[in-house]
Design an enzyme around this catalytic site. Structure first.
Site, short mmCIF file in Angstrom:
data_model
loop_
_atom_site.label_atom_id
_atom_site.label_comp_id
_atom_site.label_asym_id
_atom_site.label_seq_id
_atom_site.Cartn_x
_atom_site.Cartn_y
_atom_site.Cartn_z
N SER A 142 -10.77 -0.54 3.12
CA SER A 142 -9.99 -0.71 4.34
C SER A 142 -9.59 0.66 4.88
O SER A 142 -8.96 1.44 4.16
CB SER A 142 -8.70 -1.48 4.07
OG SER A 142 -8.98 -2.72 3.50
N ARG B 166 0.83 -1.22 0.00
CA ARG B 166 0.00 0.00 0.00
C ARG B 166 0.86 1.28 0.00
O ARG B 166 0.52 2.29 0.60
CB ARG B 166 -0.94 0.03 1.21
CG ARG B 166 -2.00 -1.05 1.22
CD ARG B 166 -2.96 -0.86 0.04
NE ARG B 166 -4.13 -1.71 0.19
CZ ARG B 166 -4.19 -2.99 -0.17
NH1 ARG B 166 -3.13 -3.56 -0.74
NH2 ARG B 166 -5.29 -3.69 -0.02
N GLU C 230 -4.96 3.85 6.41
CA GLU C 230 -4.65 3.72 4.98
C GLU C 230 -5.28 4.87 4.21
O GLU C 230 -4.78 5.31 3.17
CB GLU C 230 -5.19 2.37 4.47
CG GLU C 230 -4.65 2.00 3.11
CD GLU C 230 -5.59 1.13 2.32
OE1 GLU C 230 -6.23 1.66 1.39
OE2 GLU C 230 -5.69 -0.06 2.64
N1 EPU Z 1 -10.64 -11.11 10.15
C1 EPU Z 1 -11.19 -11.09 11.43
N2 EPU Z 1 -12.47 -10.67 11.58
C2 EPU Z 1 -13.24 -10.29 10.52
C3 EPU Z 1 -12.68 -10.30 9.23
C4 EPU Z 1 -11.38 -10.71 9.07
O1 EPU Z 1 -10.54 -11.45 12.41
O2 EPU Z 1 -14.40 -9.93 10.76
C5 EPU Z 1 -9.24 -11.57 10.00
C6 EPU Z 1 -9.20 -13.04 9.69
O3 EPU Z 1 -8.10 -13.59 10.35
C7 EPU Z 1 -8.95 -13.06 8.19
C8 EPU Z 1 -8.06 -11.86 8.06
O4 EPU Z 1 -8.62 -10.90 8.94
O5 EPU Z 1 -8.31 -14.23 7.77
C9 EPU Z 1 -7.95 -11.30 6.66
O6 EPU Z 1 -9.22 -10.86 6.21
P1 EPU Z 1 -9.50 -10.57 4.67
O7 EPU Z 1 -9.08 -11.72 3.84
O8 EPU Z 1 -10.90 -10.08 4.56
O9 EPU Z 1 -8.50 -9.43 4.25
P2 EPU Z 1 -7.90 -8.16 4.99
O10 EPU Z 1 -6.48 -8.43 5.31
O11 EPU Z 1 -8.78 -7.75 6.11
C10 EPU Z 1 -7.00 -7.11 2.77
C11 EPU Z 1 -7.05 -5.80 2.05
C12 EPU Z 1 -8.39 -5.63 1.35
C13 EPU Z 1 -8.56 -6.78 0.37
C14 EPU Z 1 -8.48 -8.11 1.16
C15 EPU Z 1 -8.56 -9.31 0.26
C16 EPU Z 1 -5.60 -4.32 3.32
C17 EPU Z 1 -5.53 -3.14 4.23
N3 EPU Z 1 -6.83 -4.71 2.98
O12 EPU Z 1 -7.96 -7.06 3.82
O13 EPU Z 1 -8.33 -4.43 0.61
O14 EPU Z 1 -9.78 -6.69 -0.31
O15 EPU Z 1 -7.22 -8.17 1.87
O16 EPU Z 1 -7.37 -9.45 -0.44
O17 EPU Z 1 -4.58 -4.87 2.94
C18 EPU Z 1 -8.91 -2.13 0.57
O18 EPU Z 1 -7.71 -1.90 0.53
O19 EPU Z 1 -9.77 -1.21 0.55
C19 EPU Z 1 -9.35 -3.51 0.70
C20 EPU Z 1 -10.64 -3.82 0.90
#
Ligand code: EPU
Length: 340
Positions: free
Chosen positions: A239, A165, A336
């Site tokens: 995010s 990012r 972010e």
């Molecule tokens: N999780 C929780 N509780 C929840 C949801 C998620 O504990 O309610 C934890 C779980 O351990 C899960 C982990 O968070 O395995 C990762 O969740 P997720 O796969 O939804 O991805 P993220 O890391 O939260 C990132 C990006 C998103 C992107 C997703 C999918 C960043 C800051 N965000 O989110 O990007 O869509 O991965 O690849 O890196 C954005 O930048 O606007 C965005 C939505």
């Protein structure tokens, strides 16, 4: 001819749906217009804010300067070789529409990034990414205009200094360039990435035997629509925080007390990326709402405006979340979203 408007509400121009006034506002659809506007603004000596899709910013007050909406349009296949298509998209193209165009044309490489809000011009700025793919994996070059003198400069992949990012445009060259267009290097023979998240499971649910560019795009769209709020219905900027990257030693310490803490090794295992969503959920914020500002119940990494929240209210909520996560885990969450 450029048309400069005064005291315009920015509500239609930010995905959080926050009402804030811009002292001056101008939408530009050509490079000539942009150069003209930059000249004008030099004389005014106003602060300048470049607006793409408005999907990664939060207005906490009126903007006492010029808001330049980058509305340059166009998509063009500029060359191809045995392996790749080189596709140029102008900065003002909507990102998801561009992805859909590439899916339709069978240009492979960005289907995992379906439905990310915002415009093409903002995509290299913060090296957007989702489901195991980020801009830097498919980025060839970009053209940008230097704000100080209107010169057009080309940046290749290395020059952009991409990170998680991050890019040089968020750091060393912050507020110095306006991205005009981006060239993407997309594959003729697909190399799919279905390992991240639940894409594989979603393809099974969809009864797709073989992954394809179209089916992966469809799977990502289905997953995102299930857990991310649609900004046209509930204001948000995706995010709100980055996933913190901490030394692996610290992560191991935290794991003693928190057996379930998720973590993904980065930098050869020296560091660990911890999902901010998990930290926020564990500190009790998931689904929290105060007035119209809230932490989204299905993905707590996303802060939302349920209707009439002010930017300051959302910002205050984010500060409270940062403080509580810091007090509980000793991890400093970083926003972010750009704050104005
Ligand atoms: N999780 C929780 N509780 C929840 C949801 C998620 O504990 O309610 C934890 C779980 O351990 C899960 C982990 O968070 O395995 C990762 O969740 P997720 O796969 O939804 O991805 P993220 O890391 O939260 C990132 C990006 C998103 C992107 C997703 C999918 C960043 C800051 N965000 O989110 O990007 O869509 O991965 O690849 O890196 C954005 O930048 O606007 C965005 C939505």
């Amino acid at each position: 001819m450029i048309q400069i408007l005064e005291n315009i509400s920015l509500k239609p121009f930010n995905s959080f749906g926050i009402h804030a006034l811009a002292k001056s506002f101008c939408s530009v659809s050509s490079i000539i217009e942009m150069q003209e506007l930059l000249e004008w603004n030099k004389i005014q000596n106003n602060p300048l804010l470049i607006l793409g899709g408005g999907s990664n910013l939060l207005f906490t007050k009126d903007y006492n300067g010029l808001v330049l909406q980058n509305a340059l349009k166009g998509i063009e296949l500029i060359r191809e070789d045995h392996e790749n298509y080189y596709v140029k998209a102008m900065a003002g193209e909507n990102w998801h529409q561009f992805v859909c165009y590439c899916v339709q044309m069978q240009y492979q490489g960005i289907e995992n990034m379906s439905l990310i809000p915002g415009n093409v011009g903002a995509s290299p700025m913060q090296n957007i990414g989702a489901y195991g793919v980020e801009i830097k994996d498919v980025f060839e070059s970009l053209e940008a205009i230097q704000i100080s003198d209107g010169a057009v400069v080309t940046f290749n992949n290395t020059a952009c200094e991409f990170g998680y990012r991050e890019s040089i445009f968020k750091r060393l060259l912050r507020n110095q360039f306006i991205i005009l267009s981006v060239v993407f290097k997309l594959r003729k023979t697909p190399v799919y990435n279905t390992s991240y998240g639940n894409i594989e499971q979603e393809l099974i649910n969809m009864k797709e035997q073989q992954p394809s560019i179209r089916s992966i795009a469809e799977a990502v769209i289905r997953i995102r629509q299930r857990k991310l709020p649609d900004p046209s219905k509930i204001g948000n900027a995706g995010s709100f925080f980055k996933n913190p990257i901490i030394p692996t030693g610290l992560y191991e310490e935290l794991k003693k007390e928190n057996k379930n803490i998720p973590g993904y090794a980065v930098n050869n295992g020296d560091y660990t990326k911890v999902p901010a969503a998990w930290l926020i959920e564990q500190t009790g914020w998931k689904g929290f709402r105060i007035g119209d500002a809230g932490c989204y119940p299905l993905q707590p990494l996303v802060l939302v405006n349920y209707g009439n929240a002010t930017g300051a209210e959302i910002f205050n909520l984010s500060t409270q979340i940062i403080e509580k996560v810091q007090a509980h885990f000793g991890i400093q969450l970083e926003r972010e979203v750009n704050i104005y």
